[in-house]
Motif scaffolding. Structure first.
Motif, PDB file in Angstrom:
ATOM      1  N   ASP A  48      20.823  55.711  46.926  1.00  0.00           N
ATOM      2  CA  ASP A  48      20.290  55.212  48.197  1.00  0.00           C
ATOM      3  C   ASP A  48      19.070  54.319  48.004  1.00  0.00           C
ATOM      4  OD1 ASP A  48      22.164  56.400  49.893  1.00  0.00           O
ATOM      5  OD2 ASP A  48      21.098  58.314  49.881  1.00  0.00           O
ATOM      6  N   GLN A  49      18.212  54.687  47.055  1.00  0.00           N
ATOM      7  CA  GLN A  49      16.953  53.973  46.889  1.00  0.00           C
ATOM      8  C   GLN A  49      17.043  52.769  45.951  1.00  0.00           C
ATOM      9  OE1 GLN A  49      14.246  54.761  48.691  1.00  0.00           O
ATOM     10  NE2 GLN A  49      15.372  56.421  49.664  1.00  0.00           N
ATOM     11  N   VAL A  50      18.003  52.781  45.022  1.00  0.00           N
ATOM     12  CA  VAL A  50      18.045  51.725  43.998  1.00  0.00           C
ATOM     13  C   VAL A  50      19.396  51.016  43.943  1.00  0.00           C
ATOM     14  CG1 VAL A  50      17.713  51.187  41.558  1.00  0.00           C
ATOM     15  CG2 VAL A  50      16.353  53.001  42.625  1.00  0.00           C
ATOM     16  N   LEU A  51      20.450  51.755  43.584  1.00  0.00           N
ATOM     17  CA  LEU A  51      21.732  51.119  43.277  1.00  0.00           C
ATOM     18  C   LEU A  51      22.379  50.441  44.477  1.00  0.00           C
ATOM     19  CD1 LEU A  51      23.418  53.614  40.793  1.00  0.00           C
ATOM     20  CD2 LEU A  51      22.306  51.448  40.313  1.00  0.00           C
ATOM     21  N   ARG A  52      22.163  50.960  45.656  1.00  0.00           N
ATOM     22  CA  ARG A  52      22.794  50.358  46.836  1.00  0.00           C
ATOM     23  C   ARG A  52      22.390  48.889  46.985  1.00  0.00           C
ATOM     24  NH1 ARG A  52      24.953  52.483  51.655  1.00  0.00           N
ATOM     25  NH2 ARG A  52      24.209  54.582  51.176  1.00  0.00           N
ATOM     26  N   VAL A  53      21.157  48.601  46.647  1.00  0.00           N
ATOM     27  CA  VAL A  53      20.648  47.231  46.773  1.00  0.00           C
ATOM     28  C   VAL A  53      21.262  46.316  45.714  1.00  0.00           C
ATOM     29  CG1 VAL A  53      18.553  45.813  46.799  1.00  0.00           C
ATOM     30  CG2 VAL A  53      18.493  48.150  47.687  1.00  0.00           C
ATOM     31  N   TYR A  54      21.591  46.898  44.551  1.00  0.00           N
ATOM     32  CA  TYR A  54      22.084  46.094  43.431  1.00  0.00           C
ATOM     33  C   TYR A  54      23.568  46.344  43.150  1.00  0.00           C
ATOM     34  CZ  TYR A  54      17.094  45.528  42.636  1.00  0.00           C
ATOM     35  OH  TYR A  54      15.763  45.244  42.790  1.00  0.00           O
ATOM     36  N   ILE A  55      24.331  46.610  44.191  1.00  0.00           N
ATOM     37  CA  ILE A  55      25.756  46.875  44.010  1.00  0.00           C
ATOM     38  C   ILE A  55      26.453  45.626  43.460  1.00  0.00           C
ATOM     39  CG2 ILE A  55      26.609  46.153  46.283  1.00  0.00           C
ATOM     40  CD1 ILE A  55      27.519  49.449  44.545  1.00  0.00           C
ATOM     41  N   LYS A  56      27.405  45.832  42.576  1.00  0.00           N
ATOM     42  CA  LYS A  56      28.112  44.702  41.962  1.00  0.00           C
ATOM     43  C   LYS A  56      28.853  43.882  43.011  1.00  0.00           C
ATOM     44  CE  LYS A  56      28.873  47.091  37.554  1.00  0.00           C
ATOM     45  NZ  LYS A  56      29.902  47.625  36.617  1.00  0.00           N
ATOM     46  N   LYS A  57      28.946  42.579  42.770  1.00  0.00           N
ATOM     47  CA  LYS A  57      29.591  41.682  43.733  1.00  0.00           C
ATOM     48  C   LYS A  57      31.048  42.054  43.970  1.00  0.00           C
ATOM     49  CE  LYS A  57      26.698  37.599  42.919  1.00  0.00           C
ATOM     50  NZ  LYS A  57      26.693  36.176  42.477  1.00  0.00           N
ATOM     51  N   GLU A  58      31.740  42.454  42.899  1.00  0.00           N
ATOM     52  CA  GLU A  58      33.162  42.779  43.043  1.00  0.00           C
ATOM     53  C   GLU A  58      33.397  44.077  43.807  1.00  0.00           C
ATOM     54  OE1 GLU A  58      32.092  43.536  38.633  1.00  0.00           O
ATOM     55  OE2 GLU A  58      31.456  42.281  40.310  1.00  0.00           O
ATOM     56  N   LEU A  59      32.326  44.848  44.020  1.00  0.00           N
ATOM     57  CA  LEU A  59      32.431  46.087  44.791  1.00  0.00           C
ATOM     58  C   LEU A  59      31.954  45.912  46.234  1.00  0.00           C
ATOM     59  CD1 LEU A  59      30.967  48.614  42.183  1.00  0.00           C
ATOM     60  CD2 LEU A  59      33.370  48.268  42.735  1.00  0.00           C
ATOM     61  N   ALA A  60      31.177  44.883  46.476  1.00  0.00           N
ATOM     62  CA  ALA A  60      30.550  44.693  47.783  1.00  0.00           C
ATOM     63  C   ALA A  60      31.586  44.447  48.876  1.00  0.00           C
ATOM     64  CB  ALA A  60      29.568  43.525  47.718  1.00  0.00           C
ATOM     65  N   GLU A  61      31.181  44.718  50.110  1.00  0.00           N
ATOM     66  CA  GLU A  61      32.083  44.543  51.253  1.00  0.00           C
ATOM     67  C   GLU A  61      32.551  43.099  51.387  1.00  0.00           C
ATOM     68  OE1 GLU A  61      30.970  47.407  54.783  1.00  0.00           O
ATOM     69  OE2 GLU A  61      29.132  46.551  53.948  1.00  0.00           O
ATOM     70  N   GLU A  62      31.678  42.160  51.017  1.00  0.00           N
ATOM     71  CA  GLU A  62      32.009  40.742  51.152  1.00  0.00           C
ATOM     72  C   GLU A  62      33.161  40.317  50.253  1.00  0.00           C
ATOM     73  OE1 GLU A  62      28.174  41.717  52.647  1.00  0.00           O
ATOM     74  OE2 GLU A  62      28.982  41.951  50.610  1.00  0.00           O
ATOM     75  N   ALA A  63      33.496  41.145  49.271  1.00  0.00           N
ATOM     76  CA  ALA A  63      34.594  40.809  48.355  1.00  0.00           C
ATOM     77  C   ALA A  63      35.963  41.034  48.998  1.00  0.00           C
ATOM     78  CB  ALA A  63      34.475  41.635  47.075  1.00  0.00           C
TER      79      ALA A  63
END
Length: 216
Positions: A48-63
């Motif tokens: 919640d505090q770190v990884l959510r902000v740096y989620i990989k592009k291929e995993l992001a909703e925009e993909a």
């Protein structure tokens, strides 16, 4: 047995231990049987505090396009906590949200293939808490078209689903409060009217009594 007692009793060489571990009394006093729960809690906080902000592009909703996201989330929900035959322990949406966060922290943070079925990882008991075992995990099966790559999309979908459910409960709670206030007002009005009527009756009776005494 506490963490401190375990270290003192079983770890002879403390050269690799940070001295602050034992000085941090809140941690060193934790019972050893709770250490996994403690670690899992930290994993969820780290996400919640770190990884959510740096989620990989291929995993992001925009993909993914909105239609695909909706289809994936709905299919996942139907196959898991919305499945009638699933164990009660897995019917809570919170269990799935927590597990998916741990999955992202432990698995998706590494350089691995994302085009494998998510079901493979859902069957791993080490990703679950609350005593979930193999028998529990055998009671559901997510179709193979839902991949590891969809993990973050599913997680955000479940979080939004939970948020919507919580918001829908707010008007109901508010309505109950308002209904309660309305009843109290009615009771107060009834009490006031009754008290007024009683007082008026007493006054009339008093006048009649006085009048009768005057005639006698």
């Amino acid at each position: 047995m506490t963490v401190q007692l375990f270290i003192e009793k079983f770890i002879r060489s403390k050269s690799r231990l940070n001295d602050s571990i034992l000085r941090w009394t809140n941690f060193s006093a934790i019972q050893l049987r709770y250490i996994i729960d403690f670690y899992e809690m930290f994993e969820e906080i780290a996400f919640d505090q770190v990884l959510r902000v740096y989620i990989k592009k291929e995993l992001a909703e925009e993909a993914f396009n909105p239609q695909d996201r909706k289809r994936i989330i709905e299919a996942f929900c139907r196959a898991t906590f919305e499945e009638n035959k699933i164990t009660e322990k897995l019917k809570s949406i919170d269990i799935w949200i927590a597990m998916l966060k741990r999955l992202i922290v432990r698995i998706l943070n590494a350089n691995i293939s994302l085009d494998v079925p998510l079901q493979i990882y859902l069957e791993r008991t080490d990703l679950w808490s609350n005593g979930i075992n193999y028998e529990d995990l055998a009671m559901f099966e997510v179709e193979d078209i839902i991949l590891l790559q969809h993990t973050y999309v599913i997680l955000t979908g479940l979080e939004n689903k939970k948020k919507a459910a919580n918001q829908s409960q707010q008007p109901e709670i508010k309505s109950k409060v308002q209904t309660g206030e309305g009843l109290r007002k009615k009771v107060n009005t009834w009490y006031t009217q009754t008290a007024t009527a009683t007082t008026s009756t007493k006054e009339i009776r008093g006048k009649k009594t006085s009048g009768n005494k005057g005639h006698s």
